[in-house]
Write a protein that holds these residues in place. Sequence first.
Motif, PDB file in Angstrom:
ATOM      1  N   ASN A 315       0.852  -1.187   0.000  1.00 37.08           N
ATOM      2  CA  ASN A 315       0.000   0.000   0.000  1.00 37.08           C
ATOM      3  C   ASN A 315       0.892   1.242   0.000  1.00 37.08           C
ATOM      4  N   TYR A 316       0.995   1.867  -1.158  1.00 39.34           N
ATOM      5  CA  TYR A 316       1.862   3.032  -1.290  1.00 39.34           C
ATOM      6  C   TYR A 316       1.135   4.348  -1.038  1.00 39.34           C
ATOM      7  N   GLY A 317      -0.136   4.290  -0.652  1.00 38.74           N
ATOM      8  CA  GLY A 317      -0.897   5.504  -0.404  1.00 38.74           C
ATOM      9  C   GLY A 317      -1.926   5.738  -1.488  1.00 38.74           C
ATOM     10  N   ASN A 318      -2.735   6.780  -1.280  1.00 35.47           N
ATOM     11  CA  ASN A 318      -3.823   7.070  -2.218  1.00 35.47           C
ATOM     12  C   ASN A 318      -3.378   7.889  -3.420  1.00 35.47           C
ATOM     13  N   GLU A 319      -2.231   8.535  -3.325  1.00 37.15           N
ATOM     14  CA  GLU A 319      -1.752   9.373  -4.416  1.00 37.15           C
ATOM     15  C   GLU A 319      -0.236   9.224  -4.560  1.00 37.15           C
ATOM     16  N   MET A 320       0.232   9.261  -5.816  1.00 31.32           N
ATOM     17  CA  MET A 320       1.666   9.241  -6.088  1.00 31.32           C
ATOM     18  C   MET A 320       1.959  10.053  -7.343  1.00 31.32           C
ATOM     19  N   SER A 321       3.143  10.663  -7.361  1.00 34.08           N
ATOM     20  CA  SER A 321       3.571  11.349  -8.577  1.00 34.08           C
ATOM     21  C   SER A 321       3.974  10.310  -9.621  1.00 34.08           C
ATOM     22  N   VAL A 322       4.054  10.754 -10.871  1.00 30.01           N
ATOM     23  CA  VAL A 322       4.466   9.845 -11.951  1.00 30.01           C
ATOM     24  C   VAL A 322       5.862   9.290 -11.661  1.00 30.01           C
ATOM     25  N   THR A 323       6.742  10.135 -11.142  1.00 25.45           N
ATOM     26  CA  THR A 323       8.096   9.676 -10.795  1.00 25.45           C
ATOM     27  C   THR A 323       8.046   8.564  -9.758  1.00 25.45           C
ATOM     28  N   LYS A 324       7.220   8.787  -8.711  1.00 23.66           N
ATOM     29  CA  LYS A 324       7.135   7.783  -7.649  1.00 23.66           C
ATOM     30  C   LYS A 324       6.469   6.498  -8.131  1.00 23.66           C
ATOM     31  N   ILE A 325       5.538   6.610  -9.098  1.00 23.59           N
ATOM     32  CA  ILE A 325       4.899   5.412  -9.674  1.00 23.59           C
ATOM     33  C   ILE A 325       5.953   4.504 -10.304  1.00 23.59           C
ATOM     34  N   ILE A 326       6.916   5.113 -11.004  1.00 19.09           N
ATOM     35  CA  ILE A 326       7.983   4.320 -11.629  1.00 19.09           C
ATOM     36  C   ILE A 326       8.941   3.793 -10.566  1.00 19.09           C
ATOM     37  N   VAL A 327       9.295   4.651  -9.577  1.00 18.97           N
ATOM     38  CA  VAL A 327      10.232   4.236  -8.531  1.00 18.97           C
ATOM     39  C   VAL A 327       9.664   3.054  -7.740  1.00 18.97           C
ATOM     40  N   LYS A 328       8.389   3.118  -7.389  1.00 15.09           N
ATOM     41  CA  LYS A 328       7.762   2.056  -6.597  1.00 15.09           C
ATOM     42  C   LYS A 328       7.178   0.938  -7.458  1.00 15.09           C
ATOM     43  N   SER A 329       7.212   1.116  -8.796  1.00 17.54           N
ATOM     44  CA  SER A 329       6.664   0.116  -9.728  1.00 17.54           C
ATOM     45  C   SER A 329       5.203  -0.167  -9.404  1.00 17.54           C
ATOM     46  N   SER A 330       4.426   0.897  -9.325  1.00 18.80           N
ATOM     47  CA  SER A 330       3.014   0.777  -8.954  1.00 18.80           C
ATOM     48  C   SER A 330       2.178   0.244 -10.120  1.00 18.80           C
ATOM     49  N   ASN A 331       1.503  -0.869  -9.887  1.00 15.46           N
ATOM     50  CA  ASN A 331       0.616  -1.433 -10.914  1.00 15.46           C
ATOM     51  C   ASN A 331      -0.614  -0.548 -11.119  1.00 15.46           C
ATOM     52  N   ILE A 332      -1.186  -0.059 -10.004  1.00 12.32           N
ATOM     53  CA  ILE A 332      -2.396   0.767 -10.096  1.00 12.32           C
ATOM     54  C   ILE A 332      -2.080   2.090 -10.778  1.00 12.32           C
ATOM     55  N   GLY A 333      -0.994   2.730 -10.372  1.00 15.38           N
ATOM     56  CA  GLY A 333      -0.627   4.001 -10.972  1.00 15.38           C
ATOM     57  C   GLY A 333      -0.363   3.876 -12.465  1.00 15.38           C
ATOM     58  N   THR A 334       0.325   2.809 -12.868  1.00 16.26           N
ATOM     59  CA  THR A 334       0.589   2.602 -14.292  1.00 16.26           C
ATOM     60  C   THR A 334      -0.695   2.339 -15.062  1.00 16.26           C
ATOM     61  N   ALA A 335      -1.610   1.608 -14.455  1.00 18.15           N
ATOM     62  CA  ALA A 335      -2.896   1.338 -15.100  1.00 18.15           C
ATOM     63  C   ALA A 335      -3.686   2.635 -15.276  1.00 18.15           C
ATOM     64  N   ARG A 336      -3.625   3.548 -14.281  1.00 17.86           N
ATOM     65  CA  ARG A 336      -4.314   4.836 -14.425  1.00 17.86           C
ATOM     66  C   ARG A 336      -3.720   5.635 -15.590  1.00 17.86           C
ATOM     67  N   LEU A 337      -2.396   5.612 -15.697  1.00 21.21           N
ATOM     68  CA  LEU A 337      -1.766   6.292 -16.839  1.00 21.21           C
ATOM     69  C   LEU A 337      -2.222   5.694 -18.157  1.00 21.21           C
ATOM     70  N   ALA A 338      -2.305   4.341 -18.201  1.00 24.26           N
ATOM     71  CA  ALA A 338      -2.742   3.669 -19.429  1.00 24.26           C
ATOM     72  C   ALA A 338      -4.173   4.059 -19.786  1.00 24.26           C
ATOM     73  N   GLN A 339      -5.021   4.218 -18.764  1.00 30.89           N
ATOM     74  CA  GLN A 339      -6.423   4.619 -19.028  1.00 30.89           C
ATOM     75  C   GLN A 339      -6.469   6.025 -19.627  1.00 30.89           C
ATOM     76  N   GLN A 340      -5.609   6.920 -19.137  1.00 29.92           N
ATOM     77  CA  GLN A 340      -5.560   8.283 -19.706  1.00 29.92           C
ATOM     78  C   GLN A 340      -5.115   8.248 -21.164  1.00 29.92           C
TER      79      GLN A 340
END
Length: 340
Positions: A315-340
């Motif tokens: 659980n990396y939190g409810n919000e992350m920057s794009v940089t932190k999404i890559i640093v933490k390898s967030s699956n959810i954050g990357t999926a949100r980017l893909a949806q955009q």
Amino acid sequence: QARQRAEGRLLVLGLFFVCAFGAIIARMGMTAVSEPAEPVASVPGAAIAAQRADIVDRNGSLLATNFETHSLYAQPPQMIDPVGAAEKLVEIFPDLDRERLIKDFTGKRKFLWVKKKISPEQLQAVHDIGDPGLMFGPREMRLYPNGSLAAHVLGGAGFGKEGVNAAEVIGVAGVERQFDDYLRDPANAGKPLQLSLDLTVQAAAEQVLYGGMKLMNAKGATSILMDAHTGEVISVVSFPDFDPNDRPRPPTSGFDPSDSPLFNRAVQGVYELGSTFKIFTAAQAMDLGLVNADTVIDTRGPLRWGRFAIRDFRNYGNEMSVTKIIVKSSNIGTARLAQQ
């Protein structure tokens, strides 16, 4: 009647000589007016001895060239001491089968290859045996001066059509096979085949990758380096590798192909690249102007997509920057980017 018979015979003989000398004169005339290149082109074996073009990297550094050597063959009927010659040959070439060699030399065979290519030192050693039944033929073999460097790209070459005085060099794998027609085409006048590889970068990439493979105690490793602006392949590395100067035989059936050093992991291997592709999603979102490195993305989860639930490793939190999404390898954050 006897006189008439004699005159008839003389007439026939005279006509024969006239025809014979006429044919010789005609042939001499044709030879005199023909192009000088024609007799050379018609020499037997000229097609076999055709030169193969060199292969160079993007800077002109030599990757593959030709090397003059000799083959060794035997004519048993002309041998003085076949058994003694066989025993001495085994001393020079330990990989030869002594019993088989003696059987061939003392049997009914009139010709057999002993070695398709030999070194100058081996040639001298065989010459010192002094048996007239052991003979040498000129050869051109493919030489890779950098050894195993870029072996999987270059592939290798072997002998095709063969004669005692020449042998045809043909590509059997890699670039040598793919561009075989170009490399053998006399119309190119020996112009080398230039690849996009950089020999210096290739050597550095191999050194770094080999160190990493040993550090991780890995079965194999591979890397591909490309120019992002042109798509040119600068380096291709696959371990374990081999020396194309002494290309190993393909593995027999029943073995995993990846166990062979001939297996090119860069193009033949199948991999689940997984999180390494998250960088492409982020890069495309930035390229389209949808986000920048500091844009905050909603990473609350799990994210539902059809019948699938996408979660993060932690659980990396409810919000992350794009940089932190890559640093933490967030699956959810990357999926949100893909949806955009």
